[in-house]
Design an enzyme around this catalytic site. Structure first.
Site, PDB file in Angstrom:
ATOM      1  N   LYS A 155      -5.734  -4.635   1.174  1.00 50.57           N
ATOM      2  CA  LYS A 155      -5.198  -4.008  -0.034  1.00 50.57           C
ATOM      3  C   LYS A 155      -5.266  -5.006  -1.196  1.00 50.57           C
ATOM      4  O   LYS A 155      -4.878  -6.169  -1.050  1.00 50.57           O
ATOM      5  CB  LYS A 155      -3.746  -3.597   0.227  1.00 50.57           C
TER       6      LYS A 155
ATOM      7  N   SER B 277       1.035   3.237  -1.839  1.00 50.03           N
ATOM      8  CA  SER B 277       0.088   2.552  -2.715  1.00 50.03           C
ATOM      9  C   SER B 277      -1.099   1.948  -1.957  1.00 50.03           C
ATOM     10  O   SER B 277      -2.066   1.502  -2.574  1.00 50.03           O
ATOM     11  CB  SER B 277       0.819   1.435  -3.478  1.00 50.03           C
TER      12      SER B 277
ATOM     13  N   SER C 185       4.347   3.163   1.545  1.00 55.53           N
ATOM     14  CA  SER C 185       3.004   2.842   1.049  1.00 55.53           C
ATOM     15  C   SER C 185       1.991   2.507   2.137  1.00 55.53           C
ATOM     16  O   SER C 185       0.803   2.421   1.856  1.00 55.53           O
ATOM     17  CB  SER C 185       3.082   1.678   0.053  1.00 55.53           C
TER      18      SER C 185
END
Length: 487
Positions: A86, A161, A185
């Site tokens: 990420k 996210s 997330s």
């Protein structure tokens, strides 16, 4: 619709492939990313040349034969395995913007702690994946990299996210990945993309090296964890990522599924802020319950925990609370300014309507909400008390031998932009960050519209081994990840 690639590969089979050539494996995954990324926009910066050089080093190490297979497995449990990260995590030499335009020139000069540990374990990073602006929304779109599209339906969201991570894994562009989770997330992207994602017990896996990192009381809620297509990869990833803290868990304990106490809750009890649970999600949930009772001979007890319907309010209040030392949380408008002047969300909204803002509408809306919506001291105290009461109820209910089955989200992957009309649906995952409990999101096949279904498996603190064992069982029972494009 995406073509299939390595539809049956697991960590073990990747290691076997390395006996042929690590370079071949890395080249294949690079080729897969080049094939699908123009459609899904999941990987936002690559390091393909460096990855191939590292693959050559792995092949050289294997060819020299200084260590036998058992020694290599002990030294490098993920030798040559492709990984994606990420973008909110620092990966040396690559951007670390978290989708914030005024950080677009920030290049990481070191690795985040979990990134370093996975690299030391032998992984080969392919690049970094998209996220929502400042990791505070559940659609992965920003003004730096654009929007990521769901591999099962390009018109749908990937979640946030850690949405780019969930997406690239579901599209078979990587084997394993790193996500972070302060309100779901990891688990929402895992649900929307039909893969496995694990939010560990709070405080087990270090969060250092990501932006934005948690401050104050939010350090109790932010978790870093593994994401992957195959459940068997969760535990070895967790062991590496946790490092010395792995002793806090009980991963070496053998789990007898027949001796687990199973509890089921089909919805939150009727929150006015959250969508009703989709019929197909309820049907999948009930199939799990029926299979457990039929196959294992257990009795799954339905529970109704009243305060779960206040999940959004509890999360909202606790996220803005001061910690035990009186330290206040950092305002979202300050984060948007990134050590500069705080952003004025009302002015940014005017600029956005004129097409001149460098921020996304969800980020602006969150800044406005932060300024406008305030709970009274009495309401704060009441909701904080509910949080404490709910945590006590959950811990007492689950003990050291219980798991709760709970929806991962009330609806399947929505169309792009529609989360703005249902902004609080993340409460189904967020409440467990406040409670500090370990949770594994498990895929359960596809809906009639060929979008992933799933379920959360929740356990008591430091009982991650139970949720991981149930995840492995559910994968065998319901098939786990389904390659995009499968009808």
């Amino acid at each position: 619709m995406l073509p299939r690639l390595f539809a049956g590969e697991t960590l073990c089979s990747i290691i076997l492939l390395l006996e042929v050539s690590c370079v071949d494996v890395i080249e294949t995954y690079i080729g897969r990313i080049k094939q699908v990324n123009p459609l899904i926009n999941a990987l936002v910066r690559d390091r393909f040349e460096a990855a191939l050089q590292e693959a050559h080093q792995v092949d050289k190490l294997l060819l020299e034969g200084h260590d036998d297979e058992e020694t290599l497995q002990e030294k490098f449990p993920f030798l040559g395995v492709p990984v994606t990260i990420k973008e909110a995590f620092a990966l040396h030499g690559l951007p670390n913007t978290s989708g914030l335009v005024n950080r677009r020139n920030i290049i990481s000069v070191a690795d985040a702690t979990v990134v370093s540990r996975l690299k030391q374990a032998g992984t080969i990073p392919l690049g970094v994946t998209n996220c929502s602006e400042l990791c505070m929304w559940y659609e992965s779109s920003n003004r730096v990299y654009g929007r990521t599209n769901n591999p099962y339906d390009l018109g749908c969201i990937v979640g946030g996210s850690s949405g780019g991570e969930g997406c690239i894994l579901a599209a078979a562009g990587s084997v394993i990945g790193i996500g972070s989770d302060i309100g779901g997330s990891i688990r929402m992207p895992a649900f929307f993309n039909g893969i496995f994602g694990h939010k560990p017990t709070t405080g087990v896996v270090p969060n250092e090296g990501q932006f934005p990192n948690a401050m104050g009381i939010r350090t109790n809620f932010l978790c870093t964890g593994p994401m992957c297509r195959y459940s068997e990869d969760l535990e070895p990833m967790l062991r590496v990522m946790a490092g010395p803290n792995i002793g806090k868990l009980k991963l070496d304990e053998e789990v007898s599924l027949e001796n687990i106490k199973f509890y089921s809750m089909e919805h939150d009890g009727g929150s006015v802020f959250v969508s009703r649970v989709d019929r197909e999600i309820l049907q999948a949930h009930r199939k799990v319950v029926k299979h457990l009772e039929t196959d294992l001979g257990v009795q799954v007890q339905n529970v109704a925990i009243r305060d779960m319907k206040y999940s959004f309010q509890i999360w909202s209040v606790m996220m803005s609370s001061s910690d035990s030392n009186g330290q206040e949380t950092q305002a979202f408008t300050e984060l948007l300014g990134d050590h500069g002047k705080p952003v004025w969300p009302s002015w940014e909204l005017v600029k956005w309507m004129m097409g001149m803002s460098s921020h996304t509408l969800p980020a602006i809306a969150l800044g406005l909400t932060e300024k406008v919506v305030k709970y009274s001291p009495r309401e704060n105290a009441k909701l904080a008390a509910k949080a404490q009461s709910l945590q006590t109820q959950m811990v007492n209910l689950l003990g050291d031998d219980g798991v709760l089955l709970y929806p991962s989200h009330p609806v399947v992957a929505p169309r792009h932009h529609t989360p703005l009309a249902m902004p609080f649906n993340f409460a189904y995952t967020a409440i467990f960050n406040i409670l500090g409990l370990p949770v594994t999101q498990c895929p359960l096949g596809l809906s009639k519209d060929h979008l992933p279904l799933g379920i959360q498996v929740v356990a008591g603190p430091h009982n991650d081994h139970l949720t991981l064992a149930v995840a492995r069982y559910l994968e065998k029972a319901f098939g786990g990840w389904v390659p995009p494009g499968t009808s």
